[in-house]
Enzyme design. Structure first.
Site, short mmCIF file in Angstrom:
data_model
loop_
_atom_site.label_atom_id
_atom_site.label_comp_id
_atom_site.label_asym_id
_atom_site.label_seq_id
_atom_site.Cartn_x
_atom_site.Cartn_y
_atom_site.Cartn_z
N HIS A 193 0.83 -1.21 0.00
CA HIS A 193 0.00 0.00 0.00
C HIS A 193 0.87 1.26 0.00
CE1 HIS A 193 -3.56 2.39 1.61
NE2 HIS A 193 -2.54 3.15 2.01
N GLU A 194 1.84 1.32 0.91
CA GLU A 194 2.65 2.53 1.03
C GLU A 194 3.53 2.74 -0.20
OE1 GLU A 194 1.91 4.60 3.14
OE2 GLU A 194 0.85 3.41 4.64
N HIS A 197 1.79 4.62 -2.78
CA HIS A 197 1.88 6.08 -2.64
C HIS A 197 3.19 6.61 -3.24
CE1 HIS A 197 -1.71 6.49 -0.30
NE2 HIS A 197 -1.26 5.80 0.74
#
Length: 300
Positions: A193-194, A197
């Site tokens: 997920h990170e 980003h």
């Protein structure tokens, strides 16, 4: 739930705190000149896949004990494998070997603090095309992680080089590793997920309407660009850790078939047990954002 309209007139917004601290990456989108930039990015749906991305791992612990965040080599190996497996189907690959990881004991960088700048500035390696992943013992309930996107430090916060480079990177809490005791962040997917980003992806519920000029009370408003990806249905910021495949937080008008929330998307706040994919539009955005912001930034 309506598929989002293509909106290229974007306005800056204040950061929004993540529900339950799952992810702290809530940042303003492209700056005031972002309209022209998005117009240049959006038609370029065929930017090439990024070259193999160097991946540096920093294990930051309060002491040299496992309970204080000092991970084993096997735990780090497994987390790297999970990252490889998640991104490979989308044409994104990583380089990582034993020389690209380090274990650091520093009590002042562990604990409740979520000010990561000093740690990053001391440890970061590589240039702007390299991911630095810091695995830290963050003693805040339900805190998952955070990551910088490619433009905010430079264009919103006006952070100069080399500080902008030094602060680039992702932080995950050690409680998010596979087989942890956390109730829903327990399969190592927070790192996936990170890193999304880092490639320029937002949450599907971004920003709940707050960055739009009219500031609608309803984030399901058809003009809300939310995550700037066309094939992720609109959704509200629902409680983290759920896994309801028929969740429909932005319901369609009566008589229309439901389009359910993207609870299986890596960028959602769902339980690790149900997040399994990126969309084709997210893949295109990762390619385009890397191509514009990272590919040619070689200063290190």
């Amino acid at each position: 739930m309506h598929f989002q309209a293509l909106v290229v007139s974007l306005l800056a917004a204040s950061p929004v705190l993540a529900l339950d601290h799952h992810c702290d990456t809530h940042v303003p989108d492209m700056p005031s000149n972002g309209t022209a930039k998005l117009r240049r990015l959006t038609p370029r749906q065929q930017a090439p896949a990024p070259p193999t991305v160097p991946l540096y791992i920093h294990v930051v612990a309060g002491t040299d004990k496992r309970e204080d965040g000092y991970l084993t080599k096997e735990e780090v190996d497994h987390q790297v494998d999970l990252i490889h497996e998640a991104y490979k189907p989308y044409g994104i690959t990583f380089k990582h070997d034993a020389s690209m990881r380090q274990w650091v004991v520093n009590a002042s960088w562990a604990g409740e603090s979520r000010d990561f700048n000093e740690m990053k500035e001391a440890l970061r390696k590589g240039d702007y095309r390299s991911i630095n992943l810091y695995i830290r013992n963050v003693t805040v309930a339900n805190y998952g992680g955070t990551c910088t996107n490619p433009w905010t430090q430079e264009e919103h916060w006006k952070t100069p080089f080399p500080q902008r480079l030094q602060r680039d990177g992702c932080v995950i809490n050690q409680i998010t590793l596979d087989k942890s005791s956390h109730s829903y962040m327990n399969m190592g997917k927070t790192a996936i997920h990170e890193i999304g980003h880092w490639f320029g992806l937002h949450h599907p519920h971004e920003h709940q309407g707050v960055r739009n000029g009219v500031n609608p009370e309803d984030p399901c408003w058809s003009g809300n660009p939310d995550d700037d990806v066309l094939d992720t249905p609109k959704m509200k910021d629902v409680p983290a850790g759920q896994c309801n495949y028929t969740q429909n937080s932005c319901p369609e008008p009566a008589g229309q078939l439901p389009i359910y929330d993207p609870v299986d998307n890596y960028m959602s706040y769902s339980s690790d047990s149900c997040i399994t994919k990126f969309t084709p539009g997210q893949k295109d955005r990762m390619y385009n954002i890397y191509d514009k912001y990272r590919k040619n930034e070689t200063r290190g």
